[in-house]
Design an enzyme around this catalytic site. Structure first.
Site, PDB file in Angstrom:
ATOM      1  CB  CYS A  89      34.609  22.831  62.439  1.00 16.28           C
ATOM      2  SG  CYS A  89      35.417  23.291  63.966  1.00 16.28           S
ATOM      3  CB  ALA A 133      44.257  20.550  33.082  1.00 13.92           C
TER       4      ALA A 133
END
Length: 459
Positions: A320, A195
């Site tokens: 990263c 949801a």
């Protein structure tokens, strides 16, 4: 502050807020009880189930509510595998599934089952032929997302479902990213969704299991939600989730058309405004609100921090930005650039002015990050040697690629540069750099420390 990460969690829809507040007063009782308060709660639960089933495209008695989309996936995978254990223990998934599916697959494999991964093309799409090749007589279940959560590519679910149906294998579809925009096409067997992806409250998932699919719920037996999701349901949140799903569906066509124009603007302009950028994902068969691009020579974490400081909340699949220092499994499977990766997913109602402001800010932010990393145009000098080897051991993305870019002009056209790196990301980003800059990637070879990646200069 513009929020551009609705693929992670969409802002609470106003209808969800209203339904949640109303059902807190009316839906607190146990819907299994026969007294007045319980009957009132049961009516709310039944109405929510009917609304959700209509949006999904299934019968109400085929759908149950779960504590999350991840819970729905885990329950669906485990239930079908257990129900079809006499058929076999083989599971088929795509290489770009959500982590919830891949974690279920890993757990199945740890229990002695077998798993096959279907590869994707450079746009992130599977093929029906790929699934057909992976299906074997002992296949108990196949899984496929309806649309990718990182790059937005819409998968050919109907075609894959046809292949699975012909082989007698049920198909579980993770529809978390696409359900807000419309029902999933094709003869799928099991469907899971969440949801908070469409503006409902967090903590509500959907699990639909078609009649005729052999399904054996795992764990302790429970009388609630057909025995498939134990425990007392969060009825106010369920009501809000169903109400908001109906609301976003009513707005979906108009909002999809409007957001697609804004996303197309980002796709076109980002490659013009920022040098060395790759837009990833299918340009046509994609979600209307999502675009992902990767920037060469950029630290993904630094880029996201700088965009946040500039007032824009975006996400990333760049290695990263994670503690593992490995690229996103989606980008790795696609074979595209991962460094400096940015995912923009626009929530409904995003004004064009916010997108224009983002495009104005982005070039300066990328340039600033590159400058701090020491990225400059290589000086034009006479070649030093026919081949060079760079020691990039210990350097993390994007430094190995930056060192390669600096060194490529130090060899003549036809010469080679070999980068020695112990960063897993180099395996993905060095070939991607070659494709973007017009050089020839010759392959990799193991070394006692790290891996050697060799590139031939072509221009």
């Amino acid at each position: 502050m513009p929020y551009f990460d609705s693929a992670s969690a969409a802002p609470l829809h106003p209808v969800a807020r209203q339904a949640l507040q109303a059902s807190l007063d009316e839906g607190w009782a146990d819907p299994a009880r026969l007294y007045r308060e319980g009957r009132r709660a049961r009516l709310l639960l039944d109405a929510a189930r009917e609304a959700a089933a209509e949006a999904v495209g299934c019968r109400a008695d085929e759908l149950v509510f779960t504590p999350s989309g991840t819970h729905a996936v885990h329950t669906g995978v485990a239930g079908v595998l257990a129900g079809r254990r006499r058929v076999g223990d083989h599971l088929v998934v795509s290489a770009v599934e959500h982590s919830s599916v891949l974690h279920s697959a890993a757990a199945h494999e740890a229990r002695g089952g077998s798993v096959s991964e279907v590869p994707v093309d450079r746009s992130g799409a599977v093929s029906a032929a790929g699934y057909a090749a992976a299906l074997v007589p002992g296949t108990a279940l196949a899984c496929l997302q309806s649309a990718n959560h990182e790059v937005g590519t819409v998968q050919p679910v109907a075609d894959v479902a046809e292949v699975c149906g012909a082989a007698g294998v049920p198909l579980l579809v993770d529809a978390a990213q696409s359900l807000a925009w419309g029902p999933v096409e094709g003869a799928w067997s099991v469907l899971a969704a969440s949801a908070h992806k469409w503006g409902g409250p967090p903590g509500v998932g959907l699990l639909a299991v078609r009649k005729g699919v052999r399904f054996s719920p795992q764990g302790a037996a429970d009388e609630r939600e057909s025995g498939r999701s134990p425990g007392f349901a969060n009825l106010p949140a369920i009501v809000a989730a169903a109400a908001s799903l109906r609301a976003v569906r009513a707005e979906a066509d108009a909002e999809a058309a409007r957001l697609r124009v804004l996303v197309d603007r980002i796709r076109r302009r980002v490659v013009r405004l920022v040098p060395d950028v790759e837009v990833v994902g299918d340009a046509d068969r994609r979600l209307p609100h999502l675009v992902t691009f990767s920037c060469l020579y950029v630290d993904g974490e630094a880029l996201l921090h700088e965009l946040d400081r500039a007032g824009f909340s975006v996400s990333s699949g760049s290695s990263c930005t994670s503690s593992t220092l490995t690229p996103s499994h989606v980008l790795r499977a696609m074979g595209v650039l991962s460094e400096g990766n940015v995912r923009v997913s626009l929530p409904p109602g995003t004004p064009a002015e916010d997108v224009n402001a983002f495009l104005e800010v982005l070039p300066g932010v990328v340039a600033g990050v590159r400058e701090r990393l020491g990225v400059t145009e290589p000086a034009v000098t006479a070649p030093e040697a026919d081949s060079l080897e760079l020691d990039a051991l210990g350097l993390r993305c994007p430094q190995p690629v930056i060192e390669l870019a600096r060194a490529i002009t130090r060899v003549p056209v036809g010469g080679t540069v070999t980068v020695l790196s112990d960063d897993e990301v180099a395996r993905l980003d060095i070939p991607a750099w070659c494709a973007m800059r017009g050089h020839d990637y010759l392959g990799e070879s193991p070394r006692p420390a790290g891996t050697a990646y060799t590139v031939r200069r072509l221009s």
